[in-house]
Scaffold this motif. Structure first.
Motif, PDB file in Angstrom:
ATOM      1  N   VAL A  73      41.371  45.853  51.282  1.00 27.41           N
ATOM      2  CA  VAL A  73      40.840  46.202  49.717  1.00 27.41           C
ATOM      3  C   VAL A  73      40.981  44.851  49.039  1.00 27.41           C
ATOM      4  CG1 VAL A  73      40.973  47.286  47.613  1.00 27.41           C
ATOM      5  CG2 VAL A  73      41.133  48.637  49.631  1.00 27.41           C
ATOM      6  N   VAL A  74      42.182  44.179  49.217  1.00 25.43           N
ATOM      7  CA  VAL A  74      42.555  43.125  48.499  1.00 25.43           C
ATOM      8  C   VAL A  74      41.122  41.974  48.879  1.00 25.43           C
ATOM      9  CG1 VAL A  74      44.166  41.226  48.094  1.00 25.43           C
ATOM     10  CG2 VAL A  74      44.699  43.558  48.206  1.00 25.43           C
ATOM     11  N   GLU A  75      41.072  41.883  50.214  1.00 18.01           N
ATOM     12  CA  GLU A  75      40.315  40.801  50.850  1.00 18.01           C
ATOM     13  C   GLU A  75      39.071  41.045  50.402  1.00 18.01           C
ATOM     14  OE1 GLU A  75      42.442  40.051  54.938  1.00 18.01           O
ATOM     15  OE2 GLU A  75      40.784  41.241  54.879  1.00 18.01           O
ATOM     16  N   ASP A  76      38.397  42.330  50.111  1.00 19.30           N
ATOM     17  CA  ASP A  76      37.336  42.611  49.564  1.00 19.30           C
ATOM     18  C   ASP A  76      37.091  42.284  47.927  1.00 19.30           C
ATOM     19  OD1 ASP A  76      36.390  43.556  51.949  1.00 19.30           O
ATOM     20  OD2 ASP A  76      36.673  45.606  51.443  1.00 19.30           O
ATOM     21  N   LEU A  77      38.186  42.510  47.352  1.00 18.34           N
ATOM     22  CA  LEU A  77      37.984  42.226  45.962  1.00 18.34           C
ATOM     23  C   LEU A  77      37.742  40.606  45.745  1.00 18.34           C
ATOM     24  CD1 LEU A  77      40.913  44.581  44.302  1.00 18.34           C
ATOM     25  CD2 LEU A  77      38.477  44.707  44.196  1.00 18.34           C
ATOM     26  N   ILE A  78      38.957  39.931  46.312  1.00 25.84           N
ATOM     27  CA  ILE A  78      38.788  38.424  46.300  1.00 25.84           C
ATOM     28  C   ILE A  78      37.329  37.930  46.763  1.00 25.84           C
ATOM     29  CG2 ILE A  78      39.506  36.491  47.348  1.00 25.84           C
ATOM     30  CD1 ILE A  78      42.227  37.777  48.090  1.00 25.84           C
ATOM     31  N   LEU A  79      36.672  38.387  47.909  1.00 32.17           N
ATOM     32  CA  LEU A  79      35.439  38.121  48.170  1.00 32.17           C
ATOM     33  C   LEU A  79      34.483  38.295  46.971  1.00 32.17           C
ATOM     34  CD1 LEU A  79      35.058  38.811  51.723  1.00 32.17           C
ATOM     35  CD2 LEU A  79      35.080  36.391  50.809  1.00 32.17           C
ATOM     36  N   ALA A  80      34.552  39.646  46.467  1.00 33.74           N
ATOM     37  CA  ALA A  80      33.772  40.114  45.125  1.00 33.74           C
ATOM     38  C   ALA A  80      33.969  39.159  44.012  1.00 33.74           C
ATOM     39  CB  ALA A  80      33.963  41.519  44.886  1.00 33.74           C
TER      40      ALA A  80
END
Length: 114
Positions: A73-80
């Motif tokens: 989730v954190v990785e997805d938030l960073i990419l977003a």
């Protein structure tokens, strides 16, 4: 017989205008490195700051999202957040380019050849 002189004057004027446009474009390219935009995701839990050229400058991550269980989730938030910053950078760059072309009397949406 003097018709050619008028054409040479027009050509010199066009060359001067082209040089001025090139100088302004160069200045704008430099300015875009200093203009920053902020992309966000997760309701502001992750923020990415980029230049208007799209270069990532910094990340701000709220510590509340750090959990081994939430790694993806954190990785997805960073990419977003990065993608949001890049989209805003492209938009801001277009806005600044529009200001330049408008000031030169060029049509809206005109693409510079350099």
């Amino acid at each position: 017989m003097f018709k050619g002189l008028g054409q040479m004057g027009d050509m010199a004027k066009m060359m001067k205008t082209a040089k001025e446009m090139q100088d302004k474009m160069g200045q704008l390219q430099d300015d875009l490195h200093d203009i920053t935009v902020t992309g966000e995701s997760g309701a502001g839990l992750v923020k990415a700051v980029a230049s208007a050229k799209g270069d990532l400058k910094s990340l701000d991550i709220d510590p509340s999202i750090f959990s081994a269980d939430d790694k993806e989730v954190v990785e997805d938030l960073i990419l977003a957040a990065i993608k949001d910053a890049q989209a805003k950078a492209a938009e801001r760059s277009q806005e600044e380019m529009g200001k330049l072309t408008e000031g030169l009397g060029l049509p809206e949406g005109f693409k510079m050849p350099f």
